[in-house]
Structures are given as structure tokens and as C-alpha cells.
Design an enzyme around this catalytic site. Structure first.
Site, PDB file in Angstrom:
ATOM      1  N   TYR A   3       0.834  -1.202   0.000  1.00  5.97           N
ATOM      2  CA  TYR A   3       0.000   0.000   0.000  1.00  5.97           C
ATOM      3  C   TYR A   3       0.865   1.247   0.000  1.00  5.97           C
ATOM      4  O   TYR A   3       2.080   1.171   0.204  1.00  5.97           O
ATOM      5  CB  TYR A   3      -0.952   0.004   1.200  1.00  5.97           C
ATOM      6  CG  TYR A   3      -0.298   0.296   2.545  1.00  5.97           C
ATOM      7  CD1 TYR A   3       0.517  -0.637   3.181  1.00  5.97           C
ATOM      8  CD2 TYR A   3      -0.497   1.526   3.179  1.00  5.97           C
ATOM      9  CE1 TYR A   3       1.099  -0.363   4.405  1.00  5.97           C
ATOM     10  CE2 TYR A   3       0.084   1.802   4.408  1.00  5.97           C
ATOM     11  CZ  TYR A   3       0.881   0.858   5.008  1.00  5.97           C
ATOM     12  OH  TYR A   3       1.475   1.133   6.218  1.00  5.97           O
ATOM     13  N   ARG A  24       8.392   4.266  -4.365  1.00  5.54           N
ATOM     14  CA  ARG A  24       8.331   3.248  -3.313  1.00  5.54           C
ATOM     15  C   ARG A  24       7.285   2.180  -3.669  1.00  5.54           C
ATOM     16  O   ARG A  24       7.475   0.995  -3.369  1.00  5.54           O
ATOM     17  CB  ARG A  24       8.025   3.899  -1.959  1.00  5.54           C
ATOM     18  CG  ARG A  24       8.188   2.912  -0.799  1.00  5.54           C
ATOM     19  CD  ARG A  24       8.090   3.582   0.546  1.00  5.54           C
ATOM     20  NE  ARG A  24       6.801   4.210   0.727  1.00  5.54           N
ATOM     21  CZ  ARG A  24       6.497   5.012   1.752  1.00  5.54           C
ATOM     22  NH1 ARG A  24       7.413   5.296   2.675  1.00  5.54           N
ATOM     23  NH2 ARG A  24       5.302   5.548   1.860  1.00  5.54           N
ATOM     24  N   ARG A  52      -7.406 -20.430  -2.458  1.00  8.73           N
ATOM     25  CA  ARG A  52      -6.400 -20.270  -1.406  1.00  8.73           C
ATOM     26  C   ARG A  52      -5.299 -21.326  -1.487  1.00  8.73           C
ATOM     27  O   ARG A  52      -5.554 -22.521  -1.362  1.00  8.73           O
ATOM     28  CB  ARG A  52      -7.067 -20.311  -0.025  1.00  8.73           C
ATOM     29  CG  ARG A  52      -6.122 -19.890   1.093  1.00  8.73           C
ATOM     30  CD  ARG A  52      -6.808 -19.886   2.440  1.00  8.73           C
ATOM     31  NE  ARG A  52      -5.876 -19.415   3.465  1.00  8.73           N
ATOM     32  CZ  ARG A  52      -4.923 -20.164   3.999  1.00  8.73           C
ATOM     33  NH1 ARG A  52      -4.788 -21.419   3.626  1.00  8.73           N
ATOM     34  NH2 ARG A  52      -4.105 -19.662   4.904  1.00  8.73           N
ATOM     35  N   HIS A  76      -0.772 -21.183  -0.707  1.00 10.79           N
ATOM     36  CA  HIS A  76       0.285 -20.235  -0.351  1.00 10.79           C
ATOM     37  C   HIS A  76       1.106 -19.752  -1.548  1.00 10.79           C
ATOM     38  O   HIS A  76       1.410 -18.570  -1.662  1.00 10.79           O
ATOM     39  CB  HIS A  76       1.226 -20.851   0.689  1.00 10.79           C
ATOM     40  CG  HIS A  76       0.615 -20.934   2.061  1.00 10.79           C
ATOM     41  ND1 HIS A  76      -0.534 -21.641   2.320  1.00 10.79           N
ATOM     42  CD2 HIS A  76       1.000 -20.393   3.241  1.00 10.79           C
ATOM     43  CE1 HIS A  76      -0.850 -21.530   3.593  1.00 10.79           C
ATOM     44  NE2 HIS A  76       0.078 -20.774   4.189  1.00 10.79           N
ATOM     45  N   LYS A 119       6.520  -1.798   1.818  1.00 15.14           N
ATOM     46  CA  LYS A 119       5.310  -1.261   2.469  1.00 15.14           C
ATOM     47  C   LYS A 119       4.164  -2.269   2.297  1.00 15.14           C
ATOM     48  O   LYS A 119       3.225  -2.080   1.511  1.00 15.14           O
ATOM     49  CB  LYS A 119       4.960   0.117   1.898  1.00 15.14           C
ATOM     50  CG  LYS A 119       4.091   0.931   2.853  1.00 15.14           C
ATOM     51  CD  LYS A 119       4.100   2.393   2.496  1.00 15.14           C
ATOM     52  CE  LYS A 119       3.035   3.199   3.203  1.00 15.14           C
ATOM     53  NZ  LYS A 119       3.119   3.255   4.645  1.00 15.14           N
ATOM     54  N   GLU A 154      11.771   2.291  14.489  1.00 14.72           N
ATOM     55  CA  GLU A 154      10.859   3.356  14.044  1.00 14.72           C
ATOM     56  C   GLU A 154       9.556   3.235  14.821  1.00 14.72           C
ATOM     57  O   GLU A 154       9.404   2.349  15.662  1.00 14.72           O
ATOM     58  CB  GLU A 154      10.606   3.239  12.537  1.00 14.72           C
ATOM     59  CG  GLU A 154       9.961   1.924  12.133  1.00 14.72           C
ATOM     60  CD  GLU A 154       9.783   1.759  10.625  1.00 14.72           C
ATOM     61  OE1 GLU A 154       9.616   2.754   9.915  1.00 14.72           O
ATOM     62  OE2 GLU A 154       9.786   0.595  10.178  1.00 14.72           O
ATOM     63  N   LEU A 179      10.922   1.301   7.355  1.00 15.39           N
ATOM     64  CA  LEU A 179      10.310   1.755   6.118  1.00 15.39           C
ATOM     65  C   LEU A 179      10.941   3.116   5.812  1.00 15.39           C
ATOM     66  O   LEU A 179      10.970   3.993   6.683  1.00 15.39           O
ATOM     67  CB  LEU A 179       8.791   1.909   6.289  1.00 15.39           C
ATOM     68  CG  LEU A 179       8.125   2.330   4.991  1.00 15.39           C
ATOM     69  CD1 LEU A 179       7.944   1.118   4.068  1.00 15.39           C
ATOM     70  CD2 LEU A 179       6.791   2.992   5.246  1.00 15.39           C
TER      71      LEU A 179
END
Ligand code: PLP
Length: 302
Positions: free
Chosen positions: A33, A52, A100, A102, A147, A180, A205
């Protein structure tokens, strides 16, 4: 006025926007995101966010569903349709919908969701007011430079901060160094007047605000040192602050209950806050760019 969200090719009334139950973001947090800040009608740090975004997608081998131009068209459309003067745009891309399993699916197409949110413009007094942070162990995975939407440790940390009356939780790595905040980068000004923030390795990040604040500091002739710092050093610091796209530069006046400096915004923090606000009002992009893909020189592994 109803809020409007973009979901994979269409705009919906926010409450009616929905995702398939086998979206890999929903089942595996298999996605990334970005959060673009909007400050007084201006979109902040577009270049950095797009770079990014490209970096996060490439590290997870997720195909970018569209060109940067098309993405920016949707981001601006969300701002327009939601009449956002101040606030944020949230953009999420997941690997797609598939039964579903992996391992990566052969057939899934990435799913793009974009939403917007208005917030009120903070007064100078609100911008300059200090916040408290608590500290917690950093229990996240080893690739927090991506991210990723997998944010459970950050969620638990922020909740603990909230329950204890703090604004943010700073995370501490296994060697005793602060990495952070749960949604912000951490900075201190040492007793010697050095501006310190952890270097952009896989341990943090690399904030787009962090990169812009580094530009502002350089222009102001403030000495920046990118290195890890301990909690002990932070508690003795002259000043401390956090940075993020929606928080800007926010003074930290308490760490684990210990007052920092005189309990008010410090001189360097104030200089960086004012410099950063001027910088975003100009609507320019930071000179200090985020890498678009892994360059061993730029992203060091710890
Ligand atoms: C863990 C973490 N660190 C730092 C930041 C600050 O990044 P930026 O300045 O790009 O908003 C964020 C923002 O969401 C974050 O989640």
C-alpha cells in the site's frame, strides 16, 4: 456527500465497495500500500510514493496493474470526487483473487483499491504540540522496507500506545536500538546537536517524509547522521520527533514517561517543521528519492 472509493476499474459509494473473499490481501496480507498526504489542496511527495510503490511491488513480484499516469489519474479523481482539501489518499494493490494456496497463483491479476479521507487543517498550535511515545519490542518480519499490508505488530503496538495514553510506540530491535514508530519514522537531536535517524536498511520503512526532511535539514545546514540510536540515547536527547505523510514533523516530548528537552517543541524540530511545510506548500518533489527497485548500494541489509 457520500465518500467514493475506487475498486478495480470502477468507482463505488464507499459503503458499497467490496473485495472478493479470496483476494490474497484478505487471506494472506499478500499486497502492498501507499498513503499520499494531501495538504491544503496539494498532493505531497508524489514521485517518492510512486517510486516506493514500484519498489514494494517488485520486491514481492506483484505486477503493477497500470501505468503511473493511470494510477495518478485515479488518485486525483478520488481527491476530486471526495472533495479532499486536506487529508489522505490510501492506495492498495494485492496479488489478486485465486483459490487459497500459499504459492503464487498462475492466473491472478493484481487488484487496485484507492480510497480517500478528509481531515481538518491543523492549527499552528496543534502542529507544534508535543506527543508521547512508549517503547515496545520490534517483533516484525525482516523486510519492513517493503510497504506491505501485513501490519499486525504495528496494529498491536499502536493499540498499546492508545491504551496507555500515548500517540505512538517506538519499536526496539534485538540489539537495543530503536527502529521506528508503528506508522512513523523516529528521529532525535542529540546533546551534541546532531540530527539522528536510523539509516534506510531493511530494518525500517524509508519514509517519503523522512527523505524530504533530510533535504530540508541539508538545506538548513543541519548535520544529519544516519545511524541506529538506543532508548538511553533517546531519553537523553535534546529533541525528538516523528515523521510521516499525514503527521508531517511531530515533536515527541515524552518517551516512556521521561520528558524530552523542556517538554515543548525544540528549536531544530520547529525549524524542520516550518521548512517541511514550506516545502510541501511549494508542491515540489524531494530531491532525495526512494529507489524503485533493489539496489544493493541503497538498501543495505542488517
Ligand atoms: C512503519 C512506518 N514507518 C514510517 C512511515 C512513514 O512513511 P511516510 O513518510 O512515507 O508516510 C510509515 C507510514 O505509514 C510507516 O507505516
Amino acid at each position: 456527500m457520500s465518500r467514493i472509493a475506487y475498486v478495480n476499474g470502477r468507482y463505488f459509494i464507499h459503503q458499497a465497495a467490496a473485495i472478493h473473499i479470496e483476494d490474497r490481501g484478505y487471506q494472506f496480507a499478500d499486497g502492498i500500500y501507499e498513503v499520499f498526504g494531501v495538504y491544503k489542496g496539494k498532493l505531497i511527495g508524489t514521485r517518492g510514493h510512486l517510486d516506493r510503490l514500484a519498489y514494494s511491488l517488485s520486491e514481492l513480484s506483484i505486477k503493477n496493474p497500470m501505468s503511473e499516469r493511470a494510477i495518478m489519474h485515479i488518485v486525483r479523481e478520488i481527491i476530486r470526487r471526495n472533495r479532499i482539501y486536506n487529508g489522505l489518499v490510501y492506495l492498495q494493490i494485492t496479488r489478486g483473487i485465486a483459490p487459497r494456496d500459499h504459492a503464487f497463483p498462475n492466473q491472478a491479476s493484481p487488484i487496485l483499491v484507492v480510497t480517500g479521507k478528509s481531515t481538518k487543517v491543523s492549527s499552528d498550535e496543534e502542529l507544534r504540540s508535543g506527543i508521547s511515545v512508549i517503547t515496545i519490542p520490534d517483533i516484525r518480519w525482516g523486510r519492513v522496507d517493503i510497504k506491505s499490508i501485513s501490519l499486525l505488530p504495528n496494529v498491536l503496538g499502536k493499540q498499546l500506545a492508545k491504551e496507555t495514553g500515548a500517540y505512538e510506540a517506538w519499536m526496539i530491535d534485538k540489539n537495543g536500538f530503536i527502529t521506528e514508530g508503528t506508522s512513523t519514522n523516529a528521529w532525535i537531536v542529540t546533546e551534541e546537536g546532531e540530527l539522528v535517524t536510523r539509516s534506510a536498511t531493511n530494518g525500517i520503512l524509508n519514509g517519503i517524509t523522512r527523505l524530504a526532511v533530510m533535504d530540508v535539514a541539508k538545506e538548513a545546514g543541519i548535520r544529519i547522521v544516519e545511524r541506529p540510536f538506543t532508548l538511553k540515547e533517546a531519553k537523553k536527547a535534546r529533541e525528538a520527533f516523528i515523521t510521516a505523510s499525514t503527521t508531517h514533523v511531530k515533536p515527541v516530548t515524552k518517551i516512556d514517561g521521561n520528558s524530552i528537552g523542556n517538554g515543548h517543541i525544540g528549536i531544530i524540530t520547529l525549524q524542520l517543521l516550518d521548512g517541511f511545510l514550506k516545502f510541501i506548500e511549494k508542491g515540489t518533489d524531494s530531491k532525495n528519492l526512494h529507489p524503485r527497485c533493489r539496489e544493493t548500494k541503497k538498501i543495505r541489509h542488517e
